[in-house]
Design an enzyme around this catalytic site. Structure first.
Site, mmCIF file in Angstrom:
data_model
loop_
_atom_site.group_PDB
_atom_site.id
_atom_site.type_symbol
_atom_site.label_atom_id
_atom_site.label_comp_id
_atom_site.label_asym_id
_atom_site.label_seq_id
_atom_site.Cartn_x
_atom_site.Cartn_y
_atom_site.Cartn_z
ATOM 1 N N LYS A 1 12.350 -5.446 -17.590
ATOM 2 C CA LYS A 1 11.244 -5.056 -18.474
ATOM 3 C C LYS A 1 11.359 -5.766 -19.826
ATOM 4 C CE LYS A 1 10.273 -0.649 -16.298
ATOM 5 N NZ LYS A 1 10.733 0.726 -16.115
ATOM 6 N N PHE B 1 0.864 -1.186 0.000
ATOM 7 C CA PHE B 1 0.000 0.000 0.000
ATOM 8 C C PHE B 1 0.897 1.231 0.000
ATOM 9 C CE2 PHE B 1 -3.689 2.494 1.813
ATOM 10 C CZ PHE B 1 -4.566 2.184 0.795
#
Ligand SMILES: NC(=O)c1ccc[n+]([C@@H]2O[C@H](COP(=O)([O-])OP(=O)(O)OC[C@H]3O[C@@H](n4cnc5c(N)ncnc54)[C@H](OP(=O)(O)O)[C@@H]3O)[C@@H](O)[C@H]2O)c1
Length: 348
Positions: free
Chosen positions: A226, A10
């Protein structure tokens, strides 16, 4: 349809997403017949909570941003740790936004594996699980009738995976080339203006875009992870970050950048994937490219990706000055895709 949401992690991305969810609740209900309630949140140092009813999302955001423990959020039930939350939460969709682990993708891979095995749909912005366990997690999702989505792992909310999946049916991706790491691109752009490497890196850190360990940017690891995520998803590969022939930007000199610019070119850290027979060759390296090209024109924190296909030729996606809200948007776009899938299933 009302979806129960769980958050594992979070931090910046999840809280930006929580703000979008809160701001857009009414329009999404009206336009997509989509509503939600939060039933679980887990963090590393700010506690873990669940609720049999609903956790007030903005109270949780304020709590974490004030440095308090989530157990302060009224009506919530404290949980032992993130693992117990993933194992026991009552959720339809789990958002996994924990930090990247460059060694093996854990513990995010385990969280996602556990959630998918329980039939919970998973949406992540974390590159690790896609780079280290994509084929396993995809298969697990299929076995358990769940969705596994990850638009945010490359170029934030710019459509990369969704573009190929939804808009290029029947095409085959045969290669890609991209400027995918904002920190190194900002450093190179600032050095072109005559700034030192150290100063330029401090600037990237000041803007909050560098990885917690900036070596992961500078040594090309982020760009390599990536590239692996792109290859695994778009080119049906089963690569790992160690398979990438990787060089970072440590050796670059300000003189070489200024000289390249004076001759109408720029030096960029480029991630490439190319099909070679049955293999996919993956590289991350500095390249000298024309300033007026798609990759050469990418300045500062912006990103660009060229996808080469067999039937549609080359397509370029450019993202200008991305921030955390663009990553949060990736979670939202994936949530809408999950909702559409569940809706279709309900109607049949
Ligand atoms: N920031 C961006 O613009 C961006 C862009 C694209 C992708 N991403 C990816 O999105 C993910 C989240 O990024 P972020 O910027 O939101 O990171 P962040 O601000 O560092 O937040 C990470 C969250 O994960 C929690 N966490 C850490 N270790 C954990 C563990 N082992 N188990 C459960 N929770 C754990 C942290 O808890 P505490 O709150 O207690 O520390 C925090 O709530 C990363 O994988 C990142 O690479 C980020």
């Amino acid at each position: 349809m009302e979806l129960k949401l769980a958050f594992i992690g979070f931090g910046n991305v999840a809280r930006a997403f929580a703000r979008i969810l809160t701001d857009r609740k009414s329009p999404f209900n009206r336009d997509f017949d989509l509503s939600w309630k939060t039933t679980a949140i887990a963090t590393a140092r700010h506690g873990c909570i669940t609720s049999a009813d609903e956790i007030e999302l903005m109270r949780a955001v304020n709590c974490v941003e004030s440095g308090d423990n989530l157990s302060e959020v009224g009506g919530s039930i404290p949980a032992n740790d993130p693992t117990s939350v993933v194992q026991n939460c009552d959720a339809d969709v789990l958002f996994e936004t924990t930090p990247l682990n460059i060694s093996d993708g854990g513990p995010a891979v385990t969280y996602i594996r556990t959630a998918l095995s329980r039939g919970i749909n998973v949406i992540t912005a974390n590159k690790g699980p896609v780079a280290f366990a994509y084929s396993e997690l995809k298969e697990l999702a299929e076995q358990h009738g769940a969705n596994f989505r990850f638009e945010g792992v490359v170029m934030d909310g710019a459509p990369v995976f969704n573009l190929v999946e939804k808009c290029l049916p029947g095409t085959r991706v045969v290669g890609f080339a991209g400027v995918l790491n904002s920190t190194t691109n900002l450093v190179l752009t600032e050095m072109e203006k005559g700034r030192s490497f150290e100063d330029a890196l401090v600037e990237a850190q000041r803007r909050g875009i560098a990885e917690a360990n900036a070596d992961h940017d500078i040594d090309g690891w982020d760009a390599a992870v990536k590239a692996v995520a792109l290859a695994n998803v778009l080119m049906d590969c089963d690569a790992r970050p160690a398979d990438v022939d990787r060089k970072g930007i440590r050796e670059v000199t300000a003189d070489s950048l200024v000289a390249a610019k004076a001759s109408g070119r720029s030096v960029r850290l480029v991630s490439r994937g190319r099909r070679e027979g049955t293999d996919v060759r993956l590289t991350v390296a500095l390249e000298i490219v024309p300033l007026a090209s798609t990759l050469g024109g990418v300045r500062g924190t912006s990103n660009a990706l060229i996808i080469e296909t067999d039937l549609m030729g080359e397509l370029a996606i450019v993202e200008t000055d991305p921030g955390v809200d663009q990553t949060a948007y990736a979670l939202l776009s994936d949530l809408i895709v999950v909702h559409e899938t569940l809706n279709r299933r309900q109607k049949h």
